[in-house]
Design an enzyme around this catalytic site. Structure first.
Site, PDB file in Angstrom:
ATOM      1  N   SER A   1       0.841  -1.202   0.000  1.00  0.00           N
ATOM      2  CA  SER A   1       0.000   0.000   0.000  1.00  0.00           C
ATOM      3  C   SER A   1       0.873   1.248   0.000  1.00  0.00           C
ATOM      4  O   SER A   1       2.087   1.184   0.247  1.00  0.00           O
ATOM      5  CB  SER A   1      -0.925   0.017   1.224  1.00  0.00           C
ATOM      6  OG  SER A   1      -0.170   0.121   2.416  1.00  0.00           O
TER       7      SER A   1
ATOM      8  N   LEU B   1       3.144   4.484  -0.227  1.00  0.00           N
ATOM      9  CA  LEU B   1       4.448   4.740  -0.834  1.00  0.00           C
ATOM     10  C   LEU B   1       5.177   3.449  -1.195  1.00  0.00           C
ATOM     11  O   LEU B   1       5.895   3.387  -2.199  1.00  0.00           O
ATOM     12  CB  LEU B   1       5.325   5.562   0.115  1.00  0.00           C
ATOM     13  CG  LEU B   1       4.927   7.014   0.336  1.00  0.00           C
ATOM     14  CD1 LEU B   1       5.769   7.624   1.448  1.00  0.00           C
ATOM     15  CD2 LEU B   1       5.090   7.807  -0.931  1.00  0.00           C
TER      16      LEU B   1
ATOM     17  N   ASP C   1       4.756  -7.234   3.631  1.00  0.00           N
ATOM     18  CA  ASP C   1       3.643  -6.578   4.316  1.00  0.00           C
ATOM     19  C   ASP C   1       2.982  -7.605   5.214  1.00  0.00           C
ATOM     20  O   ASP C   1       3.307  -8.800   5.168  1.00  0.00           O
ATOM     21  CB  ASP C   1       2.644  -5.993   3.311  1.00  0.00           C
ATOM     22  CG  ASP C   1       2.059  -4.665   3.802  1.00  0.00           C
ATOM     23  OD1 ASP C   1       1.568  -4.629   4.954  1.00  0.00           O
ATOM     24  OD2 ASP C   1       2.078  -3.691   3.042  1.00  0.00           O
TER      25      ASP C   1
ATOM     26  N   ASP D   1       5.647  -9.507   9.639  1.00  0.00           N
ATOM     27  CA  ASP D   1       5.496  -8.370  10.531  1.00  0.00           C
ATOM     28  C   ASP D   1       6.908  -7.911  10.873  1.00  0.00           C
ATOM     29  O   ASP D   1       7.699  -8.713  11.404  1.00  0.00           O
ATOM     30  CB  ASP D   1       4.743  -8.803  11.789  1.00  0.00           C
ATOM     31  CG  ASP D   1       4.438  -7.668  12.744  1.00  0.00           C
ATOM     32  OD1 ASP D   1       5.197  -6.671  12.767  1.00  0.00           O
ATOM     33  OD2 ASP D   1       3.452  -7.780  13.492  1.00  0.00           O
ATOM     34  N   VAL D   2       7.261  -6.678  10.579  1.00  0.00           N
ATOM     35  CA  VAL D   2       8.626  -6.212  10.825  1.00  0.00           C
ATOM     36  C   VAL D   2       9.008  -6.266  12.299  1.00  0.00           C
ATOM     37  O   VAL D   2      10.200  -6.210  12.633  1.00  0.00           O
ATOM     38  CB  VAL D   2       8.880  -4.791  10.263  1.00  0.00           C
ATOM     39  CG1 VAL D   2       8.753  -4.760   8.758  1.00  0.00           C
ATOM     40  CG2 VAL D   2       7.996  -3.752  10.931  1.00  0.00           C
TER      41      VAL D   2
ATOM     42  N   SER E   1       9.298  11.036   7.857  1.00  0.00           N
ATOM     43  CA  SER E   1       8.264  12.057   7.878  1.00  0.00           C
ATOM     44  C   SER E   1       8.821  13.357   8.435  1.00  0.00           C
ATOM     45  O   SER E   1       9.702  13.346   9.304  1.00  0.00           O
ATOM     46  CB  SER E   1       7.105  11.596   8.761  1.00  0.00           C
ATOM     47  OG  SER E   1       6.205  12.648   8.993  1.00  0.00           O
TER      48      SER E   1
ATOM     49  N   TYR F   1       5.258   8.695  16.904  1.00  0.00           N
ATOM     50  CA  TYR F   1       5.607   8.751  15.496  1.00  0.00           C
ATOM     51  C   TYR F   1       6.791   9.675  15.271  1.00  0.00           C
ATOM     52  O   TYR F   1       7.746   9.323  14.564  1.00  0.00           O
ATOM     53  CB  TYR F   1       4.375   9.233  14.709  1.00  0.00           C
ATOM     54  CG  TYR F   1       4.539   9.242  13.216  1.00  0.00           C
ATOM     55  CD1 TYR F   1       4.781   8.056  12.508  1.00  0.00           C
ATOM     56  CD2 TYR F   1       4.415  10.429  12.488  1.00  0.00           C
ATOM     57  CE1 TYR F   1       4.923   8.071  11.131  1.00  0.00           C
ATOM     58  CE2 TYR F   1       4.539  10.445  11.116  1.00  0.00           C
ATOM     59  CZ  TYR F   1       4.789   9.268  10.430  1.00  0.00           C
ATOM     60  OH  TYR F   1       4.919   9.268   9.072  1.00  0.00           O
TER      61      TYR F   1
END
Length: 165
Positions: free
Chosen positions: A15, A17, A36, A59-60, A149, A162
């Site tokens: 999904s 980027l 993913d 799952d990372v 980000s 975040y």
């Protein structure tokens, strides 16, 4: 780095980027492993993209999942030249709400585990594979791209975890 004949390992590849990156690599003549969550639509996307795409459910946050995903990518494509880390989570919560509720520590840990610890695990495992690649024309053996980000610099209301990660 040219994407033609490149094998990419893309986290968050089903999904956003990550998927846009996967599509760009494949359209440019490369191959891509989409890492993913098993609950994502990665399997369907890889089937749609054809033989140059591989879905690896993981799952990372799980070192075992990441190790299996990297190993499987090398088994199928023979190498990894590019690692793009686009997996990430950003649940919002204030550090202290107006009513006095504290940011849940388990939520903070979850975000850091996905966005920081999981990313680092993927980077180190992909780098270990790339270290065995023959150097390209520019001397590189591989490339790592970590999506980030502006929240890490500016901060945003409710985004303490975040921004930190």
């Amino acid at each position: 780095m040219q994407v033609r004949n490149t094998t990419a390992f893309v986290t968050g590849g089903a999904s956003g980027l990550g998927l846009a990156t996967v599509r760009m690599i494949i359209e440019g003549g490369g191959r891509a492993a989409l890492l993913d969550l098993p609950t994502s639509n990665g399997k369907d996307i890889a089937a749609e993209l054809g033989d140059t795409a591989l879905f690896v459910a993981a799952d990372v946050r799980s070192p075992d999942d990441v190790a299996r995903a990297v190993d499987h990518t090398v088994e199928v494509f023979g190498r990894i030249d590019l690692n793009v880390n686009a997996a990430g989570v950003a649940p919002a919560h204030r550090v202290v709400t107006k009513s006095g509720d504290l940011f849940p520590l388990d939520l903070f840990e979850f975000v850091v585990d996905v966005n920081l610890v999981g990313l680092f695990d993927v980077v180190r495992r992909c780098a270990a594979v790339m270290a065995h690649n023959e150097p390209g024309d520019d001397g590189e053996r591989g490339l790592v791209v970590n999506v980030a980000s502006i929240a890490g610099y500016e901060g945003q209301v409710g985004q303490a975890a975040y921004s930190a990660s």
